[in-house]
Design a protein around this motif. Structure first.
Motif, PDB file in Angstrom:
ATOM      1  N   ILE A   1       0.870  -1.172   0.000  1.00 33.44           N
ATOM      2  CA  ILE A   1       0.000   0.000   0.000  1.00 33.44           C
ATOM      3  C   ILE A   1       0.911   1.227   0.000  1.00 33.44           C
ATOM      4  CG2 ILE A   1      -1.749   1.309   1.246  1.00 33.44           C
ATOM      5  CD1 ILE A   1      -1.463  -2.317   1.998  1.00 33.44           C
ATOM      6  N   ILE A   2       0.772   2.090  -1.002  1.00 32.06           N
ATOM      7  CA  ILE A   2       1.632   3.268  -1.148  1.00 32.06           C
ATOM      8  C   ILE A   2       0.821   4.524  -0.906  1.00 32.06           C
ATOM      9  CG2 ILE A   2       3.139   4.557  -2.709  1.00 32.06           C
ATOM     10  CD1 ILE A   2       3.401   1.976  -4.373  1.00 32.06           C
ATOM     11  N   GLN A   3       1.341   5.422  -0.056  1.00 30.61           N
ATOM     12  CA  GLN A   3       0.777   6.762   0.071  1.00 30.61           C
ATOM     13  C   GLN A   3       1.222   7.479  -1.184  1.00 30.61           C
ATOM     14  OE1 GLN A   3      -1.213   7.893   2.515  1.00 30.61           O
ATOM     15  NE2 GLN A   3      -1.471   9.799   1.420  1.00 30.61           N
ATOM     16  N   ASN A   4       0.338   7.517  -2.177  1.00 30.06           N
ATOM     17  CA  ASN A   4       0.674   7.858  -3.548  1.00 30.06           C
ATOM     18  C   ASN A   4       0.529   9.355  -3.790  1.00 30.06           C
ATOM     19  OD1 ASN A   4       1.467   7.200  -6.085  1.00 30.06           O
ATOM     20  ND2 ASN A   4      -0.497   6.393  -6.749  1.00 30.06           N
ATOM     21  N   THR A   5       1.578  10.114  -3.484  1.00 27.12           N
ATOM     22  CA  THR A   5       1.496  11.561  -3.626  1.00 27.12           C
ATOM     23  C   THR A   5       1.971  12.066  -4.979  1.00 27.12           C
ATOM     24  OG1 THR A   5       3.672  11.780  -2.611  1.00 27.12           O
ATOM     25  CG2 THR A   5       1.757  11.935  -1.149  1.00 27.12           C
ATOM     26  N   ALA A   6       2.786  11.262  -5.665  1.00 27.16           N
ATOM     27  CA  ALA A   6       3.310  11.699  -6.962  1.00 27.16           C
ATOM     28  C   ALA A   6       3.358  10.535  -7.945  1.00 27.16           C
ATOM     29  CB  ALA A   6       4.697  12.311  -6.783  1.00 27.16           C
ATOM     30  N   SER A   7       2.320   9.712  -7.921  1.00 28.37           N
ATOM     31  CA  SER A   7       2.202   8.566  -8.830  1.00 28.37           C
ATOM     32  C   SER A   7       3.315   7.545  -8.669  1.00 28.37           C
ATOM     33  CB  SER A   7       2.123   9.040 -10.280  1.00 28.37           C
ATOM     34  OG  SER A   7       1.003   9.863 -10.448  1.00 28.37           O
TER      35      SER A   7
ATOM     36  N   ALA B   1      -6.154  -4.402   1.355  1.00 25.51           N
ATOM     37  CA  ALA B   1      -6.884  -3.133   1.287  1.00 25.51           C
ATOM     38  C   ALA B   1      -5.998  -2.000   1.795  1.00 25.51           C
ATOM     39  CB  ALA B   1      -8.156  -3.210   2.125  1.00 25.51           C
ATOM     40  N   GLY B   2      -6.218  -0.809   1.256  1.00 33.19           N
ATOM     41  CA  GLY B   2      -5.423   0.342   1.661  1.00 33.19           C
ATOM     42  C   GLY B   2      -6.252   1.599   1.756  1.00 33.19           C
ATOM     43  N   SER B   3      -5.747   2.552   2.544  1.00 33.50           N
ATOM     44  CA  SER B   3      -6.428   3.831   2.730  1.00 33.50           C
ATOM     45  C   SER B   3      -5.413   4.915   3.042  1.00 33.50           C
ATOM     46  CB  SER B   3      -7.428   3.731   3.883  1.00 33.50           C
ATOM     47  OG  SER B   3      -7.948   5.001   4.199  1.00 33.50           O
ATOM     48  N   SER B   4      -5.709   6.132   2.608  1.00 34.92           N
ATOM     49  CA  SER B   4      -4.867   7.274   2.956  1.00 34.92           C
ATOM     50  C   SER B   4      -5.459   8.060   4.121  1.00 34.92           C
ATOM     51  CB  SER B   4      -4.699   8.195   1.743  1.00 34.92           C
ATOM     52  OG  SER B   4      -5.960   8.724   1.377  1.00 34.92           O
TER      53      SER B   4
END
Length: 176
Positions: free
Chosen positions: A37-43, A140-143
């Motif tokens: 799960i990546i905190q996807n701030t810049a793709s 599952a993932g969430s920011s």
């Protein structure tokens, strides 16, 4: 031989483009699943996942815009014993990731059905066809500030809810 849970390992981190986690596989007819799960701030994306330097195969990706990205990777016949799972990202990012290993998996079989879903529900779900001899594994993932609660027939294998995003985990339940 029936499919059975072997082991789980997990970690959370931020500010790096590569993360290493020790995972121990035991038993016969093994299969290893790794959820990232990546905190996807810049793709940011997962460039590769290895176990004992052997490459895993990407099984599925779900992304919810630029807030969070979930990737599932798999490897049939991983080495037994304690070895490293290495997750390499396209750029430094915050991640939660972990592996679950399973025994009794037919080594020539496919991974079955991979289904993805995105949204903002506090009770996420997706329907997957399965048979009684199979196991359904989810990631599952969430920011956000999510409180994870597995369903009545699910078993949580690893999760990160505290300490900042991303949040997520893996669980499983019997097929059908």
């Amino acid at each position: 031989m029936a499919i059975a849970f072997d082991a789980a390992s997990s970690q959370q981190g931020s500010g790096a483009s590569s993360y290493t986690l020790s995972h121990t596989c035991t038993g016969a007819n093994l299969y290893l699943l790794v959820g990232v799960i990546i905190q996807n701030t810049a793709s940011e994306t997962v460039s590769s996942v290895t176990y004992n330097t052997v490459a895993l195969t990407s099984l599925g990706i779900a992304t919810n815009g630029t807030s969070v990205r979930v990737e599932l990777w798999g490897l049939a016949g991983p080495a037994t014993g304690a070895n490293n799972i290495v997750v390499t990202l396209s750029a430094a990012a915050a991640v939660a990731f972990g592996g679950t290993s399973w025994t009794g998996v037919m080594q020539g079989s496919s991974t079955g059905t991979v289904a993805t879903n995105t949204g903002t529900s506090s009770t996420p779900s997706v329907n997957v066809s399965s048979a009684t001899s199979e196991v359904v594994v989810d990631c599952a993932g969430s920011s956000g500030n999510t409180t994870w609660t597995v369903g009545a027939n699910q078993t949580s294998r690893w999760e990160f809810d505290l300490g900042g995003p991303p949040r997520g985990g893996m669980s499983n339940e019997a097929g059908a």
